[in-house]
Design an enzyme around this catalytic site. Sequence first.
Site, PDB file in Angstrom:
ATOM      1  N   CYS A   1       0.910  -1.121   0.000  1.00  0.00           N
ATOM      2  CA  CYS A   1       0.000   0.000   0.000  1.00  0.00           C
ATOM      3  C   CYS A   1       0.957   1.179   0.000  1.00  0.00           C
ATOM      4  CB  CYS A   1      -0.839  -0.016   1.273  1.00  0.00           C
ATOM      5  SG  CYS A   1      -1.961   1.361   1.330  1.00  0.00           S
TER       6      CYS A   1
ATOM      7  N   LEU B   1      -7.970   9.143  -4.230  1.00  0.00           N
ATOM      8  CA  LEU B   1      -7.221   9.964  -5.171  1.00  0.00           C
ATOM      9  C   LEU B   1      -7.624  11.408  -4.862  1.00  0.00           C
ATOM     10  CD1 LEU B   1      -6.677   9.411  -8.956  1.00  0.00           C
ATOM     11  CD2 LEU B   1      -7.288  11.655  -8.094  1.00  0.00           C
TER      12      LEU B   1
ATOM     13  N   HIS C   1       4.208   1.914   1.756  1.00  0.00           N
ATOM     14  CA  HIS C   1       3.871   2.045   3.184  1.00  0.00           C
ATOM     15  C   HIS C   1       4.063   0.740   3.956  1.00  0.00           C
ATOM     16  CE1 HIS C   1       0.960   5.674   2.574  1.00  0.00           C
ATOM     17  NE2 HIS C   1       2.219   6.004   2.477  1.00  0.00           N
ATOM     18  N   ASN C   2       3.812  -0.374   3.275  1.00  0.00           N
ATOM     19  CA  ASN C   2       3.852  -1.685   3.948  1.00  0.00           C
ATOM     20  C   ASN C   2       4.783  -2.604   3.171  1.00  0.00           C
ATOM     21  OD1 ASN C   2       1.797  -0.748   5.650  1.00  0.00           O
ATOM     22  ND2 ASN C   2       0.186  -1.650   4.400  1.00  0.00           N
TER      23      ASN C   2
ATOM     24  N   PRO D   1       0.192  11.754   3.285  1.00  0.00           N
ATOM     25  CA  PRO D   1      -1.200  12.203   3.291  1.00  0.00           C
ATOM     26  C   PRO D   1      -1.700  12.472   4.707  1.00  0.00           C
ATOM     27  CG  PRO D   1      -1.060   9.842   2.843  1.00  0.00           C
ATOM     28  CD  PRO D   1       0.347  10.333   2.966  1.00  0.00           C
ATOM     29  N   GLY D   2      -2.531  13.510   4.826  1.00  0.00           N
ATOM     30  CA  GLY D   2      -3.195  13.752   6.109  1.00  0.00           C
ATOM     31  C   GLY D   2      -4.599  13.184   6.015  1.00  0.00           C
TER      32      GLY D   2
ATOM     33  N   MET E   1      -8.905  14.028   4.820  1.00  0.00           N
ATOM     34  CA  MET E   1      -9.562  14.654   3.683  1.00  0.00           C
ATOM     35  C   MET E   1      -9.912  16.133   3.897  1.00  0.00           C
ATOM     36  SD  MET E   1     -13.405  13.083   3.855  1.00  0.00           S
ATOM     37  CE  MET E   1     -13.060  11.347   3.827  1.00  0.00           C
TER      38      MET E   1
ATOM     39  N   HIS F   1       4.014   7.624   7.779  1.00  0.00           N
ATOM     40  CA  HIS F   1       3.337   7.409   6.497  1.00  0.00           C
ATOM     41  C   HIS F   1       2.040   8.183   6.364  1.00  0.00           C
ATOM     42  CE1 HIS F   1       0.343   4.935   8.417  1.00  0.00           C
ATOM     43  NE2 HIS F   1      -0.068   4.361   7.317  1.00  0.00           N
ATOM     44  N   GLY F   2       1.561   8.776   7.432  1.00  0.00           N
ATOM     45  CA  GLY F   2       0.291   9.501   7.341  1.00  0.00           C
ATOM     46  C   GLY F   2      -0.064  10.099   8.680  1.00  0.00           C
TER      47      GLY F   2
END
Lengths: 484, 141
Positions: free
Chosen positions: A102, A209, A332-333, A381-382, A384, A407-408
């Site tokens: 991922c 996305l 990520h993994n 990424p944070g 939405m 990762h986030g």
Amino acid sequence: MQKNVLPLEQIDSYRWKLPMEYKPGMRVDGIIYTEGKLLEALLNDQALEQVANVATLPGIVKASLAMPDIHWGYGFPIGGVAATRVEDGVVSPGGVGFDINCGVRLLRTSLTFEEVKPKLRELIDQLFLSVPTGVGSSGKIKLSKEEMRKVMTEGASWAVKHGYGWKEDLDHLEESGFLSSANPDMVSNEAARRGQDQLGTLGSGNHFLEVQVVDEIYHEKAAQAMGLYPGQITILIHTGSRGLGHQVATDYIATMGKALQKYGLNIPDRQLACTPVESPEGQNYLGGMASAANFAFANRQCITHWTRETFEHIFGLGAKKIGIEVIYDVCHNIAKIEEHQVNGKKMKLCVHRKGAVRAFPAGHPELPTDYKNIGQPIPVPGDMGRFSYVLVGSEKAMEETFGTTCHGAGRQKSRTQAKREIKYQDLIEELASKGIVLKARSRETVTEEAPLAYKNIVDVVEVAHGSGISPKVARMKPIGIIKG
Amino acid sequence: MKVPVSGFTILDHTADIGLLASGPNLEEAFVNAAKGMFSIIAHVDTPVSPLQPFSIEVEADSLADLLISWLNRLLYLYDTEKVLFSHFEILELKPTKLLAKVAGEPIQDKHKINTYIKAATYHDVQVIQNEHCTLRVIFDV
């Protein structure tokens, strides 16, 4: 809620130690990258207990690490990093997780917010039509058994060869978008079948996305090398190896669980099932895992292609003209065999990154020429409703975390709790008031993934930046999202 | 947490979803675990007819492993056959082997799918056999 009492020792503003004396069987300390507020929340669940459990894995060196976005997982914590000696250590499929590779891919454009704003709704609607999303979504690409093997062997380059994207995209992917250690023979027929109709699909859950606008630059030199500037439109794609990866992990966790006794291994959580890295089971898993990882690289590559086509359609210009180029793509993994310095000695290690990202520094041979002087870009990424960031790898990460960072944002509320507290309509209105357009297949997924369900990415990134493991380069705001 | 003698309850878990299932015997508890799992996947208010039958045979080293293998096998069938399952009949349940007949309906828009479950995990899996049986599973979603 009752807080867990743990003998944590504060090392400095961003690092805490969970000493190896805490739990019988721990072979190394736990080191947690966090700060006061985030740590407070961590004491509510079992995430730190999982850091201690990971510290019991045979062959683990230096420390069981927790990145700033650590949260409660199963077996490994999410945000957990463990490096084990290849010669006498173990590999654990639970240290990679069910969504093998991922990851996220960040694209830049030469469009500005002003240019996109009038067509935003149309753009998001069209992206939603072009990129298959949702639970169990089937893709537009139908693979024969033989082609499926090629995808698993060749990764992103399979996609480029078949017209999904450009050759130069490959330079800006971790491992150039394929792991040469892949061995599709180590993927069961069931696993291959589960992935066969899912290439080029986003999936559901936390996958998305997102169309974004750059709103802050923190590191001019790095931003310039990545082609980032304020007001610019970027695109972030978050997805993985879909059903293929889930089944590879399922198969090998079962296999390794059965083999524990054979290797005399004792683990505190069955989900940490492992075997020696160099055992047949270990090698087979790594070959199967890499095959799923390659599928994930190809998946993000296909989605990149349809994203470009959609922008071409909406803006009436070629994707090259619009400058839709890959900044970087990270896993990520994943578990990777890497060389690192441990106590001044070079060691061959199996680095497990579970909800954690490689963060290699400037000068590292793995980096493409244009990032050689600045370090590896790390899109983070944070949620939405708030921000995403781009960080950059550092020497500090090499010294302390086997070249790894967050990762986030990391979840802070369970999905059921989020659904109880958040109403779909309120959330859509809140996003609309911030100028964010969202199109999703499932209302439930949207509420489960609401901003409140996540830690504030600003706090998480501050730890990564402040501790020096990955300085901030840029911040982006979401303006349009598609989800499953 | 209070668990009904026969049925299931969803558990909170920060990143994932947990399930407690129970029954007067192991067979019923295993069936309720499967029902609980599909209640996470899709809205239960839309009826699912047993149109498409499948046979399941799984083997494992222990009851807990058998439970995880049973649920993962159902997830595999769901993902590849695109069938939502509603009917579960355990034909044989030994500590290391399970035979079952299951049936469901091809997924359609009316079914309102909620959550994609990647896998049933071994983390904190429990099989408790008292006067009735209780099972605990954490799913990766």
